[in-house]
Design a protein around this motif. Sequence first.
Motif, PDB file in Angstrom:
ATOM      1  N   ALA A   1      -3.796  -8.464   1.891  1.00 40.68           N
ATOM      2  CA  ALA A   1      -1.945  -8.765   3.216  1.00 40.68           C
ATOM      3  C   ALA A   1      -2.135  -9.474   3.950  1.00 40.68           C
ATOM      4  O   ALA A   1      -0.997  -9.676   4.064  1.00 40.68           O
TER       5      ALA A   1
ATOM      6  N   ALA B   1       3.616  -5.094   2.350  1.00 41.13           N
ATOM      7  CA  ALA B   1       2.366  -6.254   2.124  1.00 41.13           C
ATOM      8  C   ALA B   1       0.703  -5.472   1.589  1.00 41.13           C
ATOM      9  O   ALA B   1      -0.700  -6.244   0.793  1.00 41.13           O
TER      10      ALA B   1
ATOM     11  N   MET C   1      -1.221 -12.848   1.836  1.00 45.63           N
ATOM     12  CA  MET C   1       0.144 -12.459   1.622  1.00 45.63           C
ATOM     13  C   MET C   1       1.057 -13.397   2.655  1.00 45.63           C
ATOM     14  O   MET C   1       2.019 -14.381   2.450  1.00 45.63           O
ATOM     15  N   LEU C   2       0.843 -12.800   3.891  1.00 47.61           N
ATOM     16  CA  LEU C   2       1.503 -13.042   5.227  1.00 47.61           C
ATOM     17  C   LEU C   2       1.520 -13.863   5.802  1.00 47.61           C
ATOM     18  O   LEU C   2       2.499 -14.297   7.030  1.00 47.61           O
TER      19      LEU C   2
ATOM     20  N   ARG D   1       1.139  -3.268  -1.347  1.00 45.55           N
ATOM     21  CA  ARG D   1       0.912  -3.903  -2.721  1.00 45.55           C
ATOM     22  C   ARG D   1      -0.664  -4.520  -2.444  1.00 45.55           C
ATOM     23  O   ARG D   1      -1.266  -4.971  -3.537  1.00 45.55           O
ATOM     24  N   CYS D   2      -1.539  -5.042  -1.976  1.00 44.07           N
ATOM     25  CA  CYS D   2      -2.959  -5.150  -1.737  1.00 44.07           C
ATOM     26  C   CYS D   2      -3.538  -3.859  -1.420  1.00 44.07           C
ATOM     27  O   CYS D   2      -4.287  -3.697  -1.656  1.00 44.07           O
TER      28      CYS D   2
END
Length: 563
Positions: free
Chosen positions: A534, A523, A537-538, A526-527
Amino acid sequence: MIEFPEDLDLRRLIRFSPDDGSIWLSESRMLLLHAASLGGLREEMMNSVGKEFTRRMFTRMGFASGTRDAELARKIRGNLTIEEAFATGPQMHMLEGGVQVIPVLGHMDVDKGEFHGEFIWRNSWEADAHVNSFGPQQDAVCWSLIGYASGYTSAFMGRFILFKETKCIGCSDDECRIVGKPVEEWPDAQDFTPYFEPESIVSQLLELSSQVDMLRSSLKTYRSLEDMVGESPSFRQAYRLVEKAAETNVTVLLSGETGVGKERFARAIHHRSRRADKAFVTINCAALPHDLIEAELFGVERGAFTGATSSRAGKFERADGGTLFLDELGELPLASQAKLLRALQEGEIERLGDERPRKVDVRIVAATNVDLPEAVKAGRFRADLYYRLSVYPILIPPLRDRRSDIPSMVSMMVDKFCALHEKRVAGVTDQAMQALVAYSWPGNVRELGNMIERGVILAAQGDWIESRDLFPNFVLPDMGRVAVDKAGALENPEQERKSNLCDQILQSQMSLEDIEDMVLREAVVRCKGNLSGAARMLGITRPQLSYRLKRSRIDSAEDPVQM
């Protein structure tokens, strides 16, 4: 003994698409019908046309369904043993809701053509429906189910395998039991084979409407001559204009997008005119160098230019008495436009290098995909020539505006290309046809023809043309379907994805801590090191993420990603 393998592969072929109101078995569209409605149809047919005709129709319906499923069996289980592949039919028969099938004994040898099978049927919809309507019978009544078993096995074995019911719940037996073997091994086969043949009553019914059939035939015969098919309103409107124009000598201007079939419309005008026995000559104005167009149109006298060693007639002279089709007229150079206008106005032409005018009697049909009024405004096309040609304009609709014609066009094209390539295919699957109708068709009828020809070539001999044969270079849009689980309930797509993900995680044998570390690290990567992104995203807060990163010892010193 025939044993049934796990049917998960078959259940995954069944899809419900509630958004567009369709149900699919692989690429074949299916229907979910009330058994009572089929029973009602059966009862109505029995009362109106009699038992024999009804039995024949239901048997043939089942036979056709079994044949289609045999084709599917070869595709999805072609890598299994012959017995496992054959078991697809009985399993599909159960999944489709026809009957429960229990194998009793079986022997099959496809190479030798040997088959002997015996099965028990339970929960037959057909026996229940017949008994509910007519009570117990003397003869077996599972007609469509017998047709299915015979059709499936015959297609699978490559020879006619006849199944008979030796016991039937419709006859007050405790179960239905069927036996199948090659038709010649049944001593009374002649008593059963007529139910698999067309009924003469169909011919009788058709004879009652012979006048209507003759009228329809007369309306459509000429269209088949030009390899044209269409019944949509936009097509009929264009063709009505063609019919009216064909009766006269009026100059026709055909307009429409590339690939809509302008030349076919031009040929239709010629073939239906009084000039049909004369020449139909075509010239593509965009395919010739500009300095050769006049020579092609009007001809050349010997010595007119270097290399002109002999006199040669042009397209106008060759079309004398017939029709001259000027394709891609919008690409004609301005200088040639002026000479074409004179030829149209005076009815005479002069060959290059010759001063003697020659009279010609030519019917002009021109075609273009260029917006000629705009070309006139831009100075690329002569206004006087445009008005001379546009006496009778016909706009040919693009294929996307006549989607209802696509099924009949596909059928005609499949026959055409099968004959051309000396190949036999069964047709186009329901899903492939749906994809064809939904496609935008930028290349119009020409693109459709190319696609069907490719499909005929790619499809296996005797098989159906599938979506992947027609659209090999891109993925068809997701139809938003939901499948059926083992318990018979509709699967939750989200739950299915979660279940597949859990399977992969458990099979990896990673510890829970390693999995958490891997997800946290991914995560953040990707960020690009943005902890707030992140965390979103999580699905946690930024402080929660920071705490977990510290606990897992994922920090800027250990990981190159900037925190």
